[in-house]
Enzyme design. Structure first.
Site, mmCIF file in Angstrom:
data_model
loop_
_atom_site.group_PDB
_atom_site.id
_atom_site.type_symbol
_atom_site.label_atom_id
_atom_site.label_comp_id
_atom_site.label_asym_id
_atom_site.label_seq_id
_atom_site.Cartn_x
_atom_site.Cartn_y
_atom_site.Cartn_z
ATOM 1 N N TYR A 207 7.243 2.875 23.284
ATOM 2 C CA TYR A 207 6.149 3.756 22.883
ATOM 3 C C TYR A 207 4.995 2.998 22.237
ATOM 4 C CZ TYR A 207 7.410 3.815 17.881
ATOM 5 O OH TYR A 207 7.640 3.467 16.579
ATOM 6 N N HIS B 228 0.004 34.079 27.112
ATOM 7 C CA HIS B 228 -0.575 33.689 28.406
ATOM 8 C C HIS B 228 -2.098 33.713 28.296
ATOM 9 C CE1 HIS B 228 -1.123 33.341 32.717
ATOM 10 N NE2 HIS B 228 -2.011 34.324 32.649
ATOM 11 N N ASP C 59 0.832 -1.201 0.000
ATOM 12 C CA ASP C 59 0.000 0.000 0.000
ATOM 13 C C ASP C 59 0.865 1.249 0.000
ATOM 14 O OD1 ASP C 59 -2.473 -1.346 0.101
ATOM 15 O OD2 ASP C 59 -2.242 -1.647 2.262
#
Length: 485
Positions: free
Chosen positions: A194, A465, A45
């Site tokens: 992971y 902020h 693919d």
């Protein structure tokens, strides 16, 4: 074997790329965009591992299961003043979401190459000699193609250790896990890197019990120890996850139930036999290079990995092989999609005569758990070694999400950033982050590492902020205070 029609310079193409994963894709597109007559060969693919069996579908599953996790956390929702009367999910619909995303990205990638003028050749490519590529088309016809340069981008496959038998349903790798064909009540995951962490995140959010098996003496051994210790409290200890460390799964037998024989990592003696509903093997990946016929160009691999220099030139006996390049997982440098893409661009730039080297230190990595983990640059062990070697004092500071207004507003203040820097010059050497949107936050530090910037400069940059980016700002300012002068 039939030969393709020659071109005015006696090559069929300026560049042939073998493999259409992210590395091959970026190499082919970059080459075509710069006027090279380019072909890319792919037997499977389009999009390779990342698009079809890796980053793309797994992130779709993580996104959906993450929503389920949020809806399931009645305690946190109550802190927002939100009450729920229950929820449900459709496993197949979640799987369909991932499948549709894969199909869309695969189609877009293919169209992008076609628009760039890349010839897409379907079949298996292998080296036949210098500047020669043999193509076995999907219909079985063999062709011999020539190119001024060749880029090898054949990728990698999941590694299945000896003694483990996979059947794709009760014992499977990440290639099968992304299909989400079932939700086993009790799933064992072998490996806590992971891949194992991300799938543990998915499966526990969807109601599965997980046992995580790690051969080394602690879970998450590839992560910064301080980050791992904090992250494990929520990602492992705070969920329905049992851990077994210091043991190998010496034998895994598919079935109902699946039988796992665990041996002590040191003594190699049998310590336990587990019977679970399914097993996910998440023990890393191995290069896909055995069918490239590298012997035809005098190249020997190292455990299957193709040796390359930082210009992505393939090496034989430590010397560059003329007109032969390799990128992506098959090089074994950093097995990440964006690393492969960067390597592809570097290889083509060098082919074009623009000398470039890749800078692995500035390439970030991320684990897309909830919360996320990310890193860039040197580990603390590597930074300490460099400090001794180069004769400078290493600086380390920590910035905490619990002091960040945006994290507190999101009720997601569990997080930390560790910044490593040279106390003499202030140069940023690395960073490790655990917390909300850590995968996005690391990019700012990656840019600083790429430019070898000092925290003295970075401390003066203004951050919006209230945003999570202020976690990075605080770390820069703390570090600047510790820099000499």
């Amino acid at each position: 074997m039939t030969a393709a029609k020659g071109s005015p310079n006696n090559f069929d193409y300026d560049l042939i790329v073998i493999g259409a994963g992210y590395g091959g894709f970026d190499a082919a597109k970059h080459a075509a965009d710069h006027g090279l007559r380019t072909a890319i060969i792919e037997k499977g693919d389009m999009g390779g591992t990342c698009v079809n069996r890796g980053c793309v579908p797994s992130k779709a599953l993580l996104a959906a299961s993450g929503k389920v996790r949020e809806l399931s956390d009645a305690g946190q929702l109550a802190q927002f003043g939100i009450k729920t009367s229950g929820h449900s999910f459709d496993r197949q619909a979640i799987a369909n979401h991932a499948n549709q995303l894969v199909a869309n990205i695969r189609e877009n990638l293919t169209k992008t190459l076609e628009r760039a003028g890349v010839s897409i050749l379907r079949g298996e490519g292998r080296m036949q000699g210098s500047q020669q590529v043999a193509l076995r088309q999907l219909d079985g016809i063999e062709r011999l193609l020539t190119a001024k340069d060749v880029v090898l981008a054949s990728g990698s496959d999941p590694f299945v250790p000896p003694g483990i038998t996979t059947d794709g349903s009760t014992v499977f790798t990440s290639d099968d896990a992304i299909k989400l064909e079932s939700l086993p009540p009790w799933l064992a995951i072998i490996g806590s890197g992971y891949i194992g962490l991300e799938f543990a995140d998915v499966y526990t959010a969807l109601g599965c019990e997980v046992t995580m098996i790690e051969a080394l003496d602690r879970v998450m051994p590839t992560f910064d120890p301080d980050i791992a210790k904090l992250a494990a409290r929520k990602l492992i200890e705070g969920r329905d996850i049992e851990t077994k460390v210091g043991v190998f799964a010496s034998k895994v037998i598919p079935g109902n139930p699946v039988r796992i024989e665990l041996i002590d990592a040191n003594s190699k003696e049998l310590v336990e036999v587990l019977e679970v509903d399914a097993v996910l093997v998440a023990t890393g990946r191995v290069p896909t290079s055995k069918d490239l016929n590298l012997a035809a160009v005098g190249v020997e691999t190292n455990r299957g990995f193709i040796p390359v220099d930082d210009q992505m030139r393939v090496l034989a006996n430590a010397e560059p092989v003329p007109h032969l390049w390799a990128v992506g997982d098959v090089t074994g440098k950093m097995m990440l999609a964006h690393t492969a893409a960067a390597q592809g661009a570097v290889a083509v730039d060098n082919i074009l005569g623009h000398q470039r080297q890749i800078d692995y230190r500035s390439i970030p990595a991320a684990t897309f758990t909830h919360p996320e983990i990310s890193s860039v640059g040197l580990s603390e062990v590597e930074a300490k070694a460099l400090a001794v070697e180069a004769g400078f004092e290493l600086g380390t500071v920590r910035s905490y999400f619990k002091a960040n207004s945006k994290a507190l507003a999101e009720l997601e203040s569990d997080g930390i950033m560790k910044l490593l820097f040279n106390k003499g010059t202030g140069e940023v050497l690395g960073a490790h982050i655990y917390g909300l949107h850590a995968a996005d936050l690391i990019q700012e530090v990656a840019n600083a590492v790429a430019r070898r910037l000092s925290v003295k400069q970075l401390a003066n940059e203004v951050h919006t902020h209230p945003t999570l980016s202020e976690v990075v700002e605080v770390a820069y300012k703390q570090a600047a205070m510790a820099v000499a002068g």
